[in-house]
Structures are given as C-alpha cells and as structure tokens.
Design an enzyme around this catalytic site. Structure first.
Site, PDB file in Angstrom:
ATOM      1  N   GLU A 302       0.822  -1.209   0.000  1.00  0.00           N
ATOM      2  CA  GLU A 302       0.000   0.000   0.000  1.00  0.00           C
ATOM      3  C   GLU A 302       0.853   1.254   0.000  1.00  0.00           C
ATOM      4  O   GLU A 302       0.695   2.148  -0.838  1.00  0.00           O
ATOM      5  CB  GLU A 302      -0.922  -0.013   1.214  1.00  0.00           C
ATOM      6  CG  GLU A 302      -1.776   1.222   1.363  1.00  0.00           C
ATOM      7  CD  GLU A 302      -2.687   1.393   0.181  1.00  0.00           C
ATOM      8  OE1 GLU A 302      -2.461   2.355  -0.572  1.00  0.00           O
ATOM      9  OE2 GLU A 302      -3.584   0.569  -0.007  1.00  0.00           O
ATOM     10  N   ASP A 306       1.376   4.057  -3.020  1.00  0.00           N
ATOM     11  CA  ASP A 306       0.990   5.455  -2.847  1.00  0.00           C
ATOM     12  C   ASP A 306       2.143   6.402  -3.155  1.00  0.00           C
ATOM     13  O   ASP A 306       1.990   7.365  -3.919  1.00  0.00           O
ATOM     14  CB  ASP A 306       0.516   5.692  -1.413  1.00  0.00           C
ATOM     15  CG  ASP A 306      -0.805   5.017  -1.100  1.00  0.00           C
ATOM     16  OD1 ASP A 306      -1.499   4.617  -2.037  1.00  0.00           O
ATOM     17  OD2 ASP A 306      -1.134   4.886   0.092  1.00  0.00           O
ATOM     18  N   SER A 522      -6.807   2.423  -4.179  1.00  0.00           N
ATOM     19  CA  SER A 522      -5.617   2.933  -3.507  1.00  0.00           C
ATOM     20  C   SER A 522      -4.508   3.235  -4.504  1.00  0.00           C
ATOM     21  O   SER A 522      -3.463   3.764  -4.110  1.00  0.00           O
ATOM     22  CB  SER A 522      -5.125   1.933  -2.459  1.00  0.00           C
ATOM     23  OG  SER A 522      -5.039   0.631  -3.001  1.00  0.00           O
TER      24      SER A 522
END
Length: 613
Positions: A302, A306, A522
């Site tokens: 994650e 990002d 995401s």
C-alpha cells in the site's frame, strides 16, 4: 454582506476575546493545560451502540484483558466547536469558481478563532482532567486536547470501564480500548456536554484498503507491455499519455507540496522508490519529510504504491510521507501511538502551520458508514471542512468491493448497498477506479473484477449525509436516466460518490526490490491527487492560490466543459473484488456523472487551461 466578509469581520472582532480566553484557560492555541477539579451533575454514557456477541469488536481483533494497571495509554478529546455553519458557508464560497471569494482561503489562526470552543466548555474538561491528576495539550486550532501518559487504573476510574489490549490477528497492531467498546464510556454530564467524543477509548480502526496483487514479486518484468486479459501495464509514461499530461512535466514551484497518508504498519523503502523512479525515467527525488514513523526494512504494498504513484506523476513536488501506524512500543514512554490513526492524521493537519502543511493529501482509507457513530462522522466532516477552507485538497479511495463492500468479498450476504466513509462525506473528494476495457484497451470502463480488474470500484449513496447542492443537478440527472438498484437498496437522497475516477489496475510497483503488479482505488487515489498537485504548480507559478477542495469545480466544469473529462459509460459495481461474490444489483455507469465513475477521468491538459482562465 457575503459569508466570507461576515467571517472576516467575526474573526477580527473575536481576536481580543481569544487572547483573553488563552490567558484564562491556557490551552486554546498551543499550550499545555492544567486545572483543579470542579463538581459535576452526575454521569452519562457516551458512545454506546448496540451490543452483539462480539461486543462491537470485529473478528480480526483479539482481546487480552490482562493489562498492567500502571501501563500508560493516551486519548484525545474532541472539544465542541462553535460556528461550524459559518465554516461550511465559507468553504463553499472559497471553493466555488463562480463566487467572488473563490480561493480566498483562511489561515490556521483564522480557523482557530472561528471555531474556538466556549471557554466554559474548555474549563469543564480541564477540571475533569485535573481531578485525575492529568493535563492536556492542544493543537493550533484549539479544538482538540491530547492526553498522554495516563495509567490504565486512572483511565478506568475516569471512564468507569475496564480496559483491554486488542491485537490485530494478521498485522500485529495493538490498541488499548475499553473491553466492550459497544458499551461506550461514562463522563460527567457537564464534560459530556462540552465534547463531541473522546478518541482512543472505544473505536478500533478498520484495516486500511488492501492493495490487490496481480502477479508475484518474481513475475513479469517492467519491459512487458501486457500481463492479464491484454490490459496494458500502468507506468508513469502510460498514465501521462492516457490523461493528457505532458511527458516531461515536473513541479517547479517550491511552495507546491503533497502527502500520502499511511496507517497500521504501512511503510515505504527509499531504495524501492529510487528504483521505481529510475526504471521509469522519472527525475530522482527523496521524500522531503516523514511525519510519524517509517520502517524501511518492512515496505508494504500500500505505502509503496501510494508514494511511487504520486511521485511518479507529480515529479519534483515536495512530497511527505505521513504515517500513523498504531503500533505501541510497550517499553517506550507513553505517547500518541495508541490513538485511532485516522483522527491522529486529521489532528496533525490542524496542528500544522500554513507554511508547513502539504496542499494535497491522498488517503487509501475507508470504513463502512454503518460501523461509525454519527458524532464521529460529523466531527470528521468539520475536520475536512477545516482543511478545505485553508486551501487543502483531500482525496479518499472509494473502496475496492463494489456496492456491497468488504463483507461481500468475505462471503456475507448482500441485501443492500453499504456506503463507505469518508468517501460519503460531502467535504472530501472521492476517487473511484477504472480499467482499460478487455475488448478495447484504448477505452476506460468501470473497474470490475469480472472484466479483468482485481478490484471492483466502490460507489453509491450515503445513508447519513444528504445530497449537497454542488452535485444535486448531476445526481438528479443520473437518477432519472440510469437503470438503478431497487429503491430499498440505497438512499437516493444521499451524498453520492465517487466524484472522479482514474485507472485502478495493473500498476507496476517496486516492493522489497522486486516488481509487483498492483491495483485498487488505492492506486487511482494518489494518481488523481498527483494530477491536482500538478495543477497547483501551474496556479502557484501564476501567483494564484491552490485548487483546495475541488468538488464544486469538478461538477461545474463537467457541466460547462464536458470535454475536460473522459466520460466512462460502461460497467457497474455489483461484484466485490472477488468476481464470484457479487450482489444482485450494482450502480451502472452512464453518460455524465454516475455512481460508478463520478464525472469520469480527467483530461489534464484541458483542465490545466481551464484552471488558469
């Protein structure tokens, strides 16, 4: 007189009162507070909700009731704010391209004066803390008190509840909460009337959105053009070509800044970041600042996704990594780590000066509306509005499991839509997910696990918040024209989301030194955030304020300049990320705004021209 002018006048006339307030209470802006106890008029239960067999604790959290009574925990107190209606009115003015006050933002000190809690409310809370030998420290906006170093025995006495340790079964993250969160906690009646809630006492955070991996870390290399269903691999060059971003664009204004939000042990590796930038021809750059904690030896998919996406698209913008892990080092002194991570992030924004706070924030985070209290969500809404009136942009992922949410992926029956928060907040920008069609890789469609995506985009209607005026016309048009789920499945009068979409599958990302193929909202969320960051750079270089909260701009521009967006008209979000676990109905894409893709995806070069008009 406009709301903005009235607010400015109000702020000016309140400054003398604020100075008096600080001198008496000593805590409104940034000082430490102490007080002596005062009498209260009985106690009330706060934050209770319906108990079931799990006492309000999700199954992934394991409870251990054996706590050392001298073990120290932390909590935060959300003081009731004044003038929240004036705050919202000001936000709508400074964010409306058609208003005379467009982009005339407030500073953090102005926000503090506008929302300053009543002195008598602060005094009641300070006295409550003092009665238990505690002090609290405030944030710059003066509407939060943080209390650290609280022995468990003291907390149990304060709230008349036994505390327990909760450990996440998979992540190992620990929090300390009342043993049965559904029963809430007790406060003196006068204190309860002065606060919205006490954070870090009952609520256990939801695990953040999981990135969805398409191939193993030892799988295909970056040179491969397609990996599944003939969908293109997503790289910075691909994104720039798809969305009309100049190939060699970089941010040049020193005031331009962006941040990614990470929670619960999600970290990035600088080695991975540099490999990503080098591999895909993006100018090398380090993260400018880490707020919170990062462990480069434990990079997560994650956080890696990002930080690499936002820096790969908005290259050279000052980029920060804001990480609130929720970890607690039991041998370390008490600190803020025991707090609910999302609220810690929002308080950190409130405690940042105008010069240091990033202009753009990307959150790969959501929760089910029905798992949250109204008080919690309303307070979050005020925190979002506080950011917006300062010219900050907040982007939230719409979710990866379609109309029914994570429960459907986990095999639970789907009987109606499950709205996601914060995406359902009227005061943030919700980002949905698209994919390239398996039938035509030049066409964007709704990201759907049945058509080659590893997720299905979230989207729908809030059960709590009404449709805001800025999107009312677009939503009404969709409700008239679209093939919809049954009326019992959703609240047609609710705030509708997502607002905008971006590609959400097949990203090439480095994790632990190896390429992984990752997808999710995401991924689309830092993508959209990066594109707005590039728009901010253009504005700042012209001496103009940043984009801020962009929703009124999005809906107005979509209506007046439809070619500034690529309309996504195919697909729906009936399924979860597991293509075999679906709901009977989903929200379908349609011409114009829809509840599966928002206004569509950006055409960046057209938007860049429009924002400078």
């Amino acid at each position: 007189q406009t709301n903005q002018q009235a607010t400015t006048h109000y702020i000016a006339t309140m400054k003398s009162l604020l100075l008096f307030y600080i001198s008496i209470i000593g805590c409104v802006v940034c000082s430490t507070v102490t007080a002596t106890p005062t009498a209260d008029g009985g106690k009330v239960v706060v934050g209770a909700f319906g108990c079931d067999t799990d006492a309000g604790v999700a199954p992934e959290w394991e409870r251990n009731d054996a706590l050392d009574p001298d073990f120290q925990i932390s909590f935060s107190i959300a003081l009731k704010q004044r003038n929240t209606d004036r705050l919202i009115a000001t936000l709508l003015e400074v964010s409306d391209p058609g208003h005379a006050n467009y982009r005339k933002y407030l500073g953090v000190k102005d926000v503090a004066v506008l929302l300053a809690p009543l002195p008598e409310d602060v005094a009641a809370v300070v006295a409550f803390l003092g009665a238990h030998g505690l002090t609290g420290s405030s944030v710059l906006t003066g509407d939060w008190l943080e209390v650290h170093g609280v022995p468990v025995r003291t907390a149990e006495r304060m709230f008349n509840r036994r505390f327990a340790r909760f450990t996440h079964a998979r992540r190992g993250t620990q929090f300390f909460r009342v043993g049965r969160p559904c029963e809430g906690y007790e406060l003196p009646a006068r204190v309860a009337a002065a606060v919205d809630f006490v954070g870090g006492v009952t609520r256990l955070p939801k695990t953040p959105l999981e990135t969805r991996q398409l191939a193993s870390a030892t799988g295909p290399t970056p040179s491969q053009q397609f990996i599944r269903d003939e969908m293109p691999a997503v790289t910075p060059d691909f994104l720039k070509q798809l969305y009309g971003i100049p190939p060699n664009i970089v941010s040049t204004n020193p005031g331009n800044s962006q941040a990614v939000a990470e929670f619960l042990k999600q970290y990035y590796s600088n080695d991975d970041l540099q490999k990503y930038l080098h591999t895909f021809g993006v100018p090398q750059q380090d993260v400018a600042r880490v707020v919170g904690f990062n462990n480069e030896t434990m990079p997560g998919g994650e956080a890696s996704l990002d930080i690499q996406v936002i820096m790969g698209v908005s290259a050279k913008a000052r980029t920060e990594f804001w990480s609130f892990s929720g970890l607690r080092n039991n041998s370390a002194p008490a600190g803020p780590d025991n707090q609910e991570p999302f609220l810690r992030y929002m308080r950190a924004i409130s405690n940042s000066t105008d010069a240091e706070v990033p202009l753009v924030h990307s959150f790969s985070y959501d929760d089910n509306e029905d798992s949250l209290t109204a008080e919690y969500m309303e307070r979050c809404n005020v925190e979002f509005a506080k950011a917006g009136v300062r010219g900050l942009s907040l982007f939230f992922a719409a979710g990866d499991d379609g109309i029914g949410g994570m429960d459907v992926r986990q095999g639970k029956p789907c009987t109606r839509s499950v709205p996601a928060f914060p995406s359902s907040s009227p005061w943030v920008t919700s980002v949905g997910g698209s994919q390239m069609s398996p039938l035509n890789v030049k066409v964007e469609v709704v990201a759907d696990s049945r058509t080659g995506s590893v997720i299905t985009t979230g989207g729908g209607f809030s059960d709590v918040f009404p449709t805001p005026k800025y999107q009312a016309e677009a939503v009404a048009s969709y409700l008239r024209r679209a093939k919809l789920p049954p009326a019992s499945w959703f609240n047609a009068a609710g705030r509708a989301y997502p607002d905008i979409s971006g590609i959400a599958t097949n990203y090439l990302i480095y994790v632990g030194g190896k390429i992984q193929h990752i997808g999710g909202t995401s991924a689309s969320t830092p993508l959209i955030a990066a594109m707005v960051s590039l728009l901010n750079d253009s504005l700042l270089n012209k001496g103009v304020g940043p984009m801020g909260w962009i929703n009124p701009f999005l809906y107005r521009t979509s209506a007046l300049h439809p070619t500034a967006f690529t309309d996504i008209v195919k697909g729906d979000n009936a399924c979860s990320a597991n293509a075999t676990r679906c709901c009977a109905y989903g929200f379908e894409a349609a011409a114009g705004w829809d509840a599966a893709s928002g206004v569509g995806s950006p055409v960046w070069d057209e938007l860049a021209d429009l924002v400078l008009m």
